[in-house]
Write an enzyme that holds these catalytic residues in place. Structure first.
Site, short mmCIF file in Angstrom:
data_model
loop_
_atom_site.label_atom_id
_atom_site.label_comp_id
_atom_site.label_asym_id
_atom_site.label_seq_id
_atom_site.Cartn_x
_atom_site.Cartn_y
_atom_site.Cartn_z
N ASP A 28 34.25 33.63 40.55
CA ASP A 28 33.72 34.64 39.62
C ASP A 28 32.30 34.94 40.08
O ASP A 28 31.75 34.25 40.95
CB ASP A 28 33.72 34.08 38.19
CG ASP A 28 33.13 35.06 37.18
OD1 ASP A 28 33.36 36.28 37.31
OD2 ASP A 28 32.41 34.63 36.25
N SER A 29 31.70 35.95 39.47
CA SER A 29 30.30 36.25 39.77
C SER A 29 29.41 35.06 39.42
O SER A 29 28.36 34.88 40.03
CB SER A 29 29.84 37.45 38.95
OG SER A 29 29.95 37.15 37.56
N TYR A 60 27.95 40.95 38.39
CA TYR A 60 28.68 41.97 39.13
C TYR A 60 28.75 43.29 38.35
O TYR A 60 28.90 44.35 38.96
CB TYR A 60 30.13 41.53 39.37
CG TYR A 60 30.38 40.53 40.49
CD1 TYR A 60 29.36 40.10 41.35
CD2 TYR A 60 31.66 40.03 40.70
CE1 TYR A 60 29.63 39.19 42.36
CE2 TYR A 60 31.94 39.13 41.73
CZ TYR A 60 30.91 38.70 42.55
OH TYR A 60 31.18 37.81 43.56
N GLY A 61 28.72 43.19 37.03
CA GLY A 61 28.96 44.36 36.17
C GLY A 61 28.23 45.63 36.60
O GLY A 61 28.84 46.69 36.74
N CYS A 91 37.74 37.04 37.40
CA CYS A 91 36.72 38.04 37.09
C CYS A 91 37.41 39.40 36.99
O CYS A 91 38.05 39.85 37.95
CB CYS A 91 35.69 38.05 38.22
SG CYS A 91 34.43 39.32 38.04
N ASN A 92 37.28 40.03 35.84
CA ASN A 92 37.90 41.35 35.64
C ASN A 92 37.22 42.39 36.52
O ASN A 92 37.87 43.30 37.05
CB ASN A 92 37.77 41.76 34.17
CG ASN A 92 38.57 40.86 33.25
OD1 ASN A 92 39.70 41.15 32.91
ND2 ASN A 92 37.99 39.73 32.86
N THR A 93 35.90 42.27 36.69
CA THR A 93 35.14 43.26 37.47
C THR A 93 35.54 43.20 38.94
O THR A 93 35.75 44.24 39.58
CB THR A 93 33.63 42.99 37.32
OG1 THR A 93 33.33 42.76 35.93
CG2 THR A 93 32.80 44.13 37.84
N GLU A 169 25.35 32.66 31.57
CA GLU A 169 24.64 32.21 32.79
C GLU A 169 23.47 31.29 32.42
O GLU A 169 23.13 30.38 33.17
CB GLU A 169 24.14 33.41 33.59
CG GLU A 169 25.25 34.18 34.28
CD GLU A 169 26.13 33.32 35.17
OE1 GLU A 169 25.60 32.62 36.05
OE2 GLU A 169 27.37 33.32 34.96
N CYS A 201 36.17 40.16 29.86
CA CYS A 201 35.23 39.58 30.82
C CYS A 201 35.32 38.08 30.64
O CYS A 201 35.29 37.58 29.50
CB CYS A 201 33.81 40.08 30.51
SG CYS A 201 32.53 39.25 31.48
N THR A 202 35.43 37.35 31.75
CA THR A 202 35.64 35.91 31.64
C THR A 202 34.41 35.16 31.13
O THR A 202 34.50 33.97 30.83
CB THR A 202 36.08 35.33 33.01
OG1 THR A 202 35.12 35.73 34.01
CG2 THR A 202 37.45 35.85 33.40
N HIS A 203 33.29 35.84 31.04
CA HIS A 203 32.12 35.20 30.46
C HIS A 203 32.22 35.09 28.93
O HIS A 203 31.42 34.37 28.33
CB HIS A 203 30.85 35.99 30.80
CG HIS A 203 30.30 35.68 32.16
ND1 HIS A 203 30.89 36.11 33.31
CD2 HIS A 203 29.19 34.98 32.55
CE1 HIS A 203 30.18 35.70 34.36
NE2 HIS A 203 29.15 35.01 33.92
#
Ligand code: DGL
Length: 277
Positions: A28-29, A60-61, A91-93, A169, A201-203
């Protein structure tokens, strides 16, 4: 087009029907993809996982799709070089920007993910759904196609929440500031008749308790468990068997800076190495 081949056949092949303990690579980012890694681990506790957080390029968004594509390829290539026999784009992005490229360039199967619009349409009673995701995901062609395919009859409200990505983050999953940031993204949706929220979004799954608090009674859709189930199917088809149940973590950022947040998001400290890719 050059394809990326794993370094050692023993780490991933299956000769004579024997499953070798290749790793499941996940990236992921940043730390959001740990929500997917957790779901994979719950389903396949004996499999070895290698998780890469592309912290040096997070988030990444807001990045251009071609930059996200290049980073996704660098991360996935690194995972394969470490012995991953399947790569999960947690990561969806990155899925939106790069899944076709990854599938064309890698010699291992690639699992992607996208916002759970279909289950949301099935779940809503009010006919109003909110998709919380990054601007990259929401502005991508893939999401437009998903919407055309599944949103029939439902009103879809999209909400980009970069501040929620940053909370994770920072390892800030609770407390007054986190509560206020989540409320600013989510609180007004109930008054607009939204009864179903898609965590696109995985966050966002690590913030689920705060999201639920700001949207009382709403159905929350997280595709992490479905992605884990798909990973288990793909790993079985690739004859990737259980190993020692190891979780190896790496970051393209500074491990000393990332480790405290990683421990909070994962729920326990994990050794963290530096990945140069
Ligand atoms: N976790 C990511 C996603 O699922 C990206 C968040 C970001 O880096 O902006 O889209």
């Amino acid at each position: 087009m050059r394809r990326v081949v794993p370094p050692s056949p023993l780490s991933w092949t299956c000769e004579g029907g024997i499953a070798y303990p290749a790793m499941i690579g996940i990236f992921d980012s940043g730390l959001g993809g740990l929500s997917v890694a957790r779901a994979v681990r719950a389903l396949l506790p004996g499999h070895d996982l290698i998780y890469l957080a592309d912290s040096a390029y997070c988030p990444y968004g807001p990045l251009a799709p071609e930059v996200v594509r290049a980073r996704a390829l660098a991360c996935a290539t690194w995972l394969v070089a470490q012995g991953a026999g399947v790569v999960v784009v947690a990561c969806n992005t990155a899925t939106s920007a790069a899944i076709e490229t990854l599938r064309a360039r890698l010699s291992v199967p690639v699992v992607g993910m996208e916002p759970g619009l279909k289950p949301a349409v099935a779940a809503t009673r009010s006919g109003r759904i909110a998709v919380l995701a990054t601007s990259g995901t929401l502005g991508g062609e893939r999401f437009q196609r998903l919407r055309e395919r599944f949103a029939h009859g439902a009103e879809v409200i999209t909400v980009a929440c970069p501040a929620m990505v940053q909370l994770v983050e920072d390892g800030e999953l609770d407390g007054p500031r986190a509560r206020a940031v989540v409320a600013a993204c989510v609180e007004s949706l109930g008054a607009r008749g939204v009864d179903t929220l898609v965590l696109g979004c995985t966050h966002f799954p690590p913030l689920r308790p705060l999201i639920a608090e700001s949207a009382p009674g709403a159905t929350i859709i997280d595709t992490g468990p479905a992605v884990a189930a798909q990973t288990a199917r793909v790993a079985a088809a690739a004859r990737i068997g259980p190993g020692d149940g190891i979780v190896r973590c790496a970051t393209t950022g500074d491990p000393a800076l990332v480790a405290p947040s990683l421990a909070r998001v994962w729920g326990a400290p994990l050794p963290l190495e530096r990945a140069r890719c």
